[in-house]
Design a protein around this motif. Structure first.
Motif, mmCIF file in Angstrom:
data_model
loop_
_atom_site.group_PDB
_atom_site.id
_atom_site.type_symbol
_atom_site.label_atom_id
_atom_site.label_comp_id
_atom_site.label_asym_id
_atom_site.label_seq_id
_atom_site.Cartn_x
_atom_site.Cartn_y
_atom_site.Cartn_z
ATOM 1 N N SER A 192 -38.168 39.141 23.302
ATOM 2 C CA SER A 192 -37.682 40.463 22.898
ATOM 3 C C SER A 192 -36.260 40.423 22.332
ATOM 4 O O SER A 192 -35.871 41.286 21.548
ATOM 5 N N LYS A 193 -35.497 39.398 22.685
ATOM 6 C CA LYS A 193 -34.103 39.319 22.225
ATOM 7 C C LYS A 193 -33.846 38.109 21.333
ATOM 8 O O LYS A 193 -33.250 38.242 20.253
ATOM 9 N N TYR A 194 -34.291 36.940 21.766
ATOM 10 C CA TYR A 194 -33.889 35.706 21.089
ATOM 11 C C TYR A 194 -34.820 35.385 19.921
ATOM 12 O O TYR A 194 -35.830 34.686 20.067
ATOM 13 N N ARG A 195 -34.450 35.927 18.762
ATOM 14 C CA ARG A 195 -35.198 35.723 17.526
ATOM 15 C C ARG A 195 -34.218 35.812 16.358
ATOM 16 O O ARG A 195 -33.384 36.711 16.305
ATOM 17 N N LEU A 196 -34.307 34.877 15.442
ATOM 18 C CA LEU A 196 -33.361 34.814 14.324
ATOM 19 C C LEU A 196 -34.092 34.561 13.012
ATOM 20 O O LEU A 196 -34.963 33.698 12.941
ATOM 21 N N GLN A 197 -33.720 35.308 11.995
ATOM 22 C CA GLN A 197 -34.232 35.081 10.643
ATOM 23 C C GLN A 197 -33.064 34.676 9.756
ATOM 24 O O GLN A 197 -31.984 35.272 9.821
ATOM 25 N N LEU A 198 -33.267 33.659 8.939
ATOM 26 C CA LEU A 198 -32.213 33.191 8.046
ATOM 27 C C LEU A 198 -32.337 33.853 6.675
ATOM 28 O O LEU A 198 -33.443 34.150 6.216
ATOM 29 N N THR A 199 -31.203 34.069 6.044
ATOM 30 C CA THR A 199 -31.226 34.528 4.658
ATOM 31 C C THR A 199 -31.654 33.349 3.780
ATOM 32 O O THR A 199 -31.680 32.194 4.229
#
Length: 284
Positions: A192-199
Motif C-alpha cells: 500500500s505504501k512502498y511502490r515507485l514509478q520512474l519517469t
C-alpha cells in the motif's frame, strides 16, 4: 391493531386490561396494581388475549418477530463462523511468517510487454503467468519464493534494442500479507505504501544489467523465455538505493529512502555494508 382496554388473562396475576403499550413493552392493569411486561414476548406463554380476532393478529406479529430474531441469530452465527475462519487463517499466516526462512534470491524481476507497461502502474500488480505443461497445465504459476520481504522490479525493452538496453520502469514491495506459496490466482499485488514509478528520464539512467548477472556466464546478457526471474536480495537493495539517490522530487526521494530502509530491514541487510553494483554491464 389497537390493544388498549383489551381484556387479558395472566397465569399469575389473573384478569386485567391493557393500559398502554409500544414496540417493546406493555402495561396491564390488574385488580390491585399495574404491571409492565416485554412486548410482544409475554403473549403466548404467560398472557392470553380474550379477543380471538386480535389474538390472531398478534400471533402474526409474534411470528414475524420470531422470524426476524431467528434471522438475526443466524447472521450472528455466520459472522462468528467467518471470524473463526479468518482467525484460523491469520494464525496460519502468522505461523508461516514465523517459520519463514529468508531466501537469498527472493526478489522478482518482471518483463513488461507494451500493455503491461501501463497496466502494471494503473493496477499495481502483475500476473506471474500460467504453467505450460504437466498435470497443472493452464493453472496460474505460484511465485513460491515471494514473501513479505520481496519486491517486484518492473522492466522493459524496445523490441528493436539489444537485451543490454533493458531498463527499469519501477519497483514495488509485495502486499503486506502476500505469501507466494499461497497465491492461487497468480497475481502479485503491490504494498500500500512502498511502490515507485520512474519517469522516462529516470528509467534511462537505470539499466537493469548494471545490477543483474548470470554467474554462469557473467558477460552474457540474455532473456530467452519467461515473464519473470528471481534474483539476489542484495541486487534489489542496490537498485532501491540508486533510485533514492536519483529522485529529485523531495517527497519521492523521501519515499524511496523509506522504501530502501524498509527493504533492508525486511531482508536483514546492513545498508552500510551494501556492495557496489557489479552486474554484467559493469564487467564488460
Amino acid at each position: 391493531m389497537n390493544l388498549i382496554n383489551k381484556k387479558v388473562t395472566h397465569k399469575l396475576f389473573g384478569i386485567g386490561s391493557i393500559v398502554k403499550y409500544n414496540d417493546s413493552s406493555i402495561e396491564i392493569h390488574f385488580a390491585s396494581e399495574n404491571k409492565k411486561f416485554v412486548f410482544p414476548d409475554v403473549f403466548g406463554k404467560h398472557l392470553k388475549l380474550h379477543d380471538k380476532s386480535v389474538a390472531h393478529s398478534l400471533e402474526k406479529i409474534i411470528e414475524k418477530k420470531e422470524m426476524e430474531h431467528n434471522e438475526e441469530e443466524r447472521k450472528k452465527e455466520e459472522e462468528k463462523k467467518l471470524q473463526r475462519k479468518n482467525q484460523e487463517l491469520r494464525w496460519g499466516l502468522e505461523k508461516l511468517m514465523k517459520n519463514h526462512k529468508l531466501h537469498s534470491e527472493s526478489q522478482m524481476v518482471f518483463w513488461c510487454d507494451t500493455e503491461e507497461q501501463n497496466s502494471s502502474f494503473l493496477e499495481w500488480k502483475v500476473f506471474s503467468g500460467v504453467i505450460k505443461s504437466g498435470n497443472n497445465k493452464g493453472k496460474p504459476t505460484k511465485p513460491i519464493r515471494l514473501h513479505q520481504n520481496s519486491a517486484v522490479l518492473l522492466t522493459a525493452i524496445d523490441s528493436s534494442m539489444p537485451e543490454k538496453d533493458r531498463r527499469i520502469l519501477g519497483v514495488y514491495m509485495v502486499n503486506e500479507d502476500f505469501i507466494g506459496k499461497l497465491c492461487e490466482d497468480g497475481y502479485i499485488p503491490a504494498h500500500s505504501k512502498y511502490r515507485l514509478q520512474l519517469t522516462e528520464q529516470e528509467s534511462d539512467q537505470m539499466p537493469f544489467w548494471k545490477y543483474y548477472v548470470n554467474e554462469r556466464s557473467s558477460q552474457k546478457m540474455t532473456w530467452n523465455t519467461g515473464k519473470y526471474r528471481y534474483f539476489d536480495n542484495l541486487w534489489m537493495a542496490q537498485i532501491l538505493l540508486d533510485i533514492a539517490e536519483l529522485k529529485s522530487d523531495p517527497k519521492e526521494r523521501e519515499l524511496a529512502q523509506q522504501f530502501f530502509e524498509h527493504f533492508c530491514k525486511m531482508n536483514l541487510i546492513t545498508a552500510e555494508e551494501l556492495p557496489k553494483p557489479n552486474g554484467a554491464l559493469m564487467r564488460m
